[in-house]
Every structure is written in structure tokens, then in C-alpha cells.
Design an enzyme around this catalytic site. Sequence first.
Site, mmCIF file in Angstrom:
data_model
loop_
_atom_site.group_PDB
_atom_site.id
_atom_site.type_symbol
_atom_site.label_atom_id
_atom_site.label_comp_id
_atom_site.label_asym_id
_atom_site.label_seq_id
_atom_site.Cartn_x
_atom_site.Cartn_y
_atom_site.Cartn_z
ATOM 1 N N CYS A 198 0.922 -1.208 -0.047
ATOM 2 C CA CYS A 198 0.052 0.336 -0.343
ATOM 3 C C CYS A 198 0.980 1.302 -0.241
ATOM 4 O O CYS A 198 0.662 2.518 -0.007
ATOM 5 C CB CYS A 198 -0.682 -0.414 0.889
ATOM 6 S SG CYS A 198 -2.432 -1.671 1.290
ATOM 7 N N HIS B 237 -3.058 7.177 2.994
ATOM 8 C CA HIS B 237 -3.516 6.092 2.629
ATOM 9 C C HIS B 237 -5.089 5.401 3.174
ATOM 10 O O HIS B 237 -5.895 5.944 3.834
ATOM 11 C CB HIS B 237 -2.557 5.085 2.869
ATOM 12 C CG HIS B 237 -3.309 3.614 3.238
ATOM 13 N ND1 HIS B 237 -3.481 2.935 1.767
ATOM 14 C CD2 HIS B 237 -3.045 2.925 2.948
ATOM 15 C CE1 HIS B 237 -3.826 2.478 1.183
ATOM 16 N NE2 HIS B 237 -3.558 1.453 2.750
ATOM 17 N N ASN C 117 -10.723 0.042 0.068
ATOM 18 C CA ASN C 117 -9.069 -0.026 -0.045
ATOM 19 C C ASN C 117 -7.742 0.250 -1.724
ATOM 20 O O ASN C 117 -8.315 -1.054 -1.659
ATOM 21 C CB ASN C 117 -8.126 -0.721 0.936
ATOM 22 C CG ASN C 117 -7.029 -0.678 1.439
ATOM 23 O OD1 ASN C 117 -6.065 -0.005 0.547
ATOM 24 N ND2 ASN C 117 -6.417 -0.895 2.410
HETATM 25 O O1 UT7 Z 1 -3.463 -1.008 3.854
HETATM 26 C C1 UT7 Z 1 -2.869 -2.124 4.473
HETATM 27 C C2 UT7 Z 1 -3.378 -1.060 6.008
HETATM 28 N N1 UT7 Z 1 -4.727 -2.294 5.875
HETATM 29 C C3 UT7 Z 1 -5.181 -2.024 7.512
HETATM 30 O O2 UT7 Z 1 -4.677 -0.306 7.517
HETATM 31 C C4 UT7 Z 1 -6.199 -2.426 7.733
HETATM 32 C C5 UT7 Z 1 -6.043 -2.428 9.585
HETATM 33 N N2 UT7 Z 1 -7.483 -3.020 10.115
HETATM 34 C C6 UT7 Z 1 -8.533 -2.696 9.759
HETATM 35 O O3 UT7 Z 1 -8.949 -1.805 8.964
HETATM 36 C C7 UT7 Z 1 -9.745 -3.571 10.775
HETATM 37 O O4 UT7 Z 1 -8.651 -3.517 11.416
HETATM 38 C C8 UT7 Z 1 -10.593 -4.134 10.135
HETATM 39 C C9 UT7 Z 1 -10.990 -3.584 9.224
HETATM 40 C C10 UT7 Z 1 -9.265 -5.293 9.585
HETATM 41 C C11 UT7 Z 1 -11.125 -4.654 11.239
HETATM 42 O O5 UT7 Z 1 -11.985 -3.819 11.872
HETATM 43 P P1 UT7 Z 1 -11.959 -3.955 13.225
HETATM 44 O O6 UT7 Z 1 -12.375 -3.360 14.116
HETATM 45 O O7 UT7 Z 1 -10.224 -3.877 13.995
HETATM 46 O O8 UT7 Z 1 -12.296 -5.866 13.669
HETATM 47 P P2 UT7 Z 1 -11.967 -6.968 14.013
HETATM 48 O O9 UT7 Z 1 -11.203 -7.508 13.233
HETATM 49 O O10 UT7 Z 1 -11.761 -7.294 15.679
HETATM 50 O O11 UT7 Z 1 -13.413 -7.936 14.061
HETATM 51 C C12 UT7 Z 1 -14.484 -7.473 15.191
HETATM 52 C C13 UT7 Z 1 -15.239 -8.568 14.847
HETATM 53 C C14 UT7 Z 1 -15.343 -10.068 14.807
HETATM 54 O O12 UT7 Z 1 -16.265 -10.828 15.289
HETATM 55 P P3 UT7 Z 1 -16.340 -10.891 17.018
HETATM 56 O O13 UT7 Z 1 -14.812 -12.064 16.803
HETATM 57 O O14 UT7 Z 1 -16.291 -9.429 18.044
HETATM 58 O O15 UT7 Z 1 -17.866 -12.010 17.100
HETATM 59 C C15 UT7 Z 1 -15.652 -10.101 13.210
HETATM 60 O O16 UT7 Z 1 -15.637 -11.832 13.341
HETATM 61 O O17 UT7 Z 1 -16.800 -7.869 13.693
HETATM 62 C C16 UT7 Z 1 -16.328 -9.477 12.227
HETATM 63 N N3 UT7 Z 1 -15.707 -9.369 11.114
HETATM 64 C C17 UT7 Z 1 -17.049 -8.720 10.553
HETATM 65 N N4 UT7 Z 1 -18.194 -8.588 11.001
HETATM 66 C C18 UT7 Z 1 -19.296 -8.245 9.449
HETATM 67 C C19 UT7 Z 1 -15.461 -9.145 10.566
HETATM 68 N N5 UT7 Z 1 -15.009 -8.448 9.671
HETATM 69 C C20 UT7 Z 1 -16.609 -8.144 9.211
HETATM 70 C C21 UT7 Z 1 -17.860 -8.253 8.222
HETATM 71 N N6 UT7 Z 1 -18.504 -8.066 8.029
HETATM 72 N N7 UT7 Z 1 -17.154 -8.218 6.907
#
Ligand code: UT7
Length: 322
Positions: free
Chosen positions: A113, A249, A279
Site C-alpha cells: 500500500c 492512504h 482500499n
Molecule cells: O492497507 C493496508 C493496511 N491495512 C489496514 O490498515 C487495515 C487495518 N485494519 C482494519 O482496518 C481493521 O482491523 C478491520 C476493518 C480489518 C477490522 O476491524 P476491527 O474493528 O479490527 O474488527 P475485528 O477484526 O476486531 O473484528 C470484530 C468483529 C469480529 O467478530 P467477533 O469475534 O467480535 O464476534 C469479526 O468476526 O467483527 C467481525 N467481522 C465482521 N462482521 C461483519 C469481521 N469482518 C466482518 C465483516 N462483516 N466484514
Amino acid sequence: MIYSRIMGTGSYLPENIVTNKDLEKIMDTNDQWIQDRTGIKQRHMAAEGETTVDMVEQAALRAIEASGIDAAEIDMIILGTTTPDLIFPSSACLLQERLGLPGIAAFDLNAACTSFVYSISVADQFIKSGMAKKILVCGAETLSRALDYEDRTTAVLFADGAGAIVLEASEEPGILSTHIHADGRYAHLLGADVGVSRGFKDSNNGGLKILMNGREVFKMAVRTLGQIVDETLAANNLEKSDIDWLIPHQANLRIIMATAKKLNMPMEKVIVTVDKHGNTSAASVALALDEGVRSGRVKRGDTILLEAFGGGFTWGSALIKY
Ligand code: UT7
């Protein structure tokens, strides 16, 4: 003193728009979650057969037109991408052929990225050293080809697009400084586990899919981007209030807001495209820059801060007098 000045910007997004609601139909996700956790409402996806080079050709033509130069004056092409058309020749060479510029240097740069910011930094060194006078710098991706719709934590994030700028040697200030970094100890947190040397898998697109530990990447991105903002300001003896526009970004609105907060910048001074583009990795800063310029918000003389963070980990910034 020789500076690299941005002469023109351009971008291209594929026609096909995929909304969060569209994704709800094919996977276990929902619009509310995607918007709340990422800020994404929709993204553009390349048509079948439409490639990174197809998209970046259009972005490059628009950047060249906006710069007012003749394409024949360009003496180098640098293309930031993680999703080249072919393993080789480079997509920069394929683009060079499309633009009809045989003989000039052309190469791809892969810093995930951060590829576009890295590409700007490399181009700036060539211009400052006198090795090149006009460089076409691009960022382009077809990440839709690397999506795994079984993995809702990544499939809702990534998308396609392309952006380009023409940099020209000038006595007027342009790029004030660039800062690029990497830390390969974190390679396992964001990447793809197939490739030429390690091999491909007998599944869709050779098993190419983005693997990411989102939570860890998020934490590192916020921390590291905060640090690079400080590094960039210190290197230029500037205050936070000297920055007119933050062009970050576009991975996650929450990460963008954290960086804006660090700069004490109101969100009106931040170019946000993640809601519409998702993204687009190497293309994201290039697309946001073009949007800022073409919407009339970023004006000549403004001080703009570009920054990015991605797989590797890689991260970087460019402070530019537009
Ligand atoms: O471009 C390169 C750099 N990349 C980035 O900067 C990305 C960095 N990371 C992020 O932007 C975030 O971590 C994400 C958007 C990928 C995820 O957000 P988060 O707030 O960190 O969510 P999480 O991974 O902690 O998941 C929270 C909950 C989980 O459920 P439980 O375990 O709490 O029951 C996931 O299973 O959200 C659930 N979940 C979803 N639910 C509905 C994860 N993805 C989804 C989804 N739809 N697409």
C-alpha cells in the site's frame, strides 16, 4: 536547488460499483458493520479482463493532459503496484508501450500500500540528482483478483483503481521531503502466501488471496503513521498548523481520523475517498490526490502531506508544496 514539482494529476476508476449491500448478498457481512468499522460504503471493481495496465493507462493519459506537456518529454515511468498484469515484463514496460515511449526507463515498484509514496520518493531522487527531468509516477491495482469471499475480514476492504502524476524538475519548491521505511519482521501480518518462488496453489487465481491480521495491522498503522507525521514535520522545521491538506492512504476511516487528530487537523482538511473507493492499496493516495486537485480543494501553493502504511510492513510520507 532542484525540486520535483507536480505538474498534473490523473486517475481512473472502473465503471462497476459494488456496494456494501451487494456484498451482503454474497457473504456473511452487513452494510452497518462495514461502514462503522471502516467507513467504506462502496468500491469499484475492474470488469472481467480489465487489468492494472488498462486502468493506469487511462490515469496516465489524464495526468499527462493535466500537466500540459507532450508525452514524449517524459523520461522515466515508475509504477507502484502489488498486482501487476504479468510477473514479467513489468507493468511499467507494458504501460510504456501503450504510451508510445520506447527507450525511456520504466520499472514497477512494490511496497504494497506504500508503493505510490515510495515511487514518489524514488522519482524525487532521480530528479534532484539531475538524472531525469520529467517522470510519470503511478499507483494502480486490481486487488479484486486477490479477494477471498470466504474471508469477510478482508473481502469487504480491497478494490481497484489507478492514479498518476507527472513530476517535473523545477526551481520552484515542489516535493520538500520524502520519508520511507520498512520492517520485514511483520511480513506475516499482511500479505499473500503464494508466489513464483514459493509456488502457486491449485485453486482460484493460483491461490492468490490477501491474508491480514486486521487488528494488529490497525494498531501498528495508527502508531507508525503518527510517528511519520512527527518525523516529516521535524525534518522540515514545520508546525502541524503549516499543513494545508492531509492526503492519507485510504484503508480505514478510523485510521485516517487518528492521524488527522495527531495533526490537530479538522476532517475538512483531509481528503477522504475510502467511502467511495475502498482500499485500493498502491492507487489510494494517487486517487485521493487527484480527487483533491480536481475538486478544487487542493490549490497551487498549498502544503500537502501524503502518507501511507502497508504490507511489509512499509510506511512513508511525502511533504509537498503543490
Ligand atoms: O492497507 C493496508 C493496511 N491495512 C489496514 O490498515 C487495515 C487495518 N485494519 C482494519 O482496518 C481493521 O482491523 C478491520 C476493518 C480489518 C477490522 O476491524 P476491527 O474493528 O479490527 O474488527 P475485528 O477484526 O476486531 O473484528 C470484530 C468483529 C469480529 O467478530 P467477533 O469475534 O467480535 O464476534 C469479526 O468476526 O467483527 C467481525 N467481522 C465482521 N462482521 C461483519 C469481521 N469482518 C466482518 C465483516 N462483516 N466484514
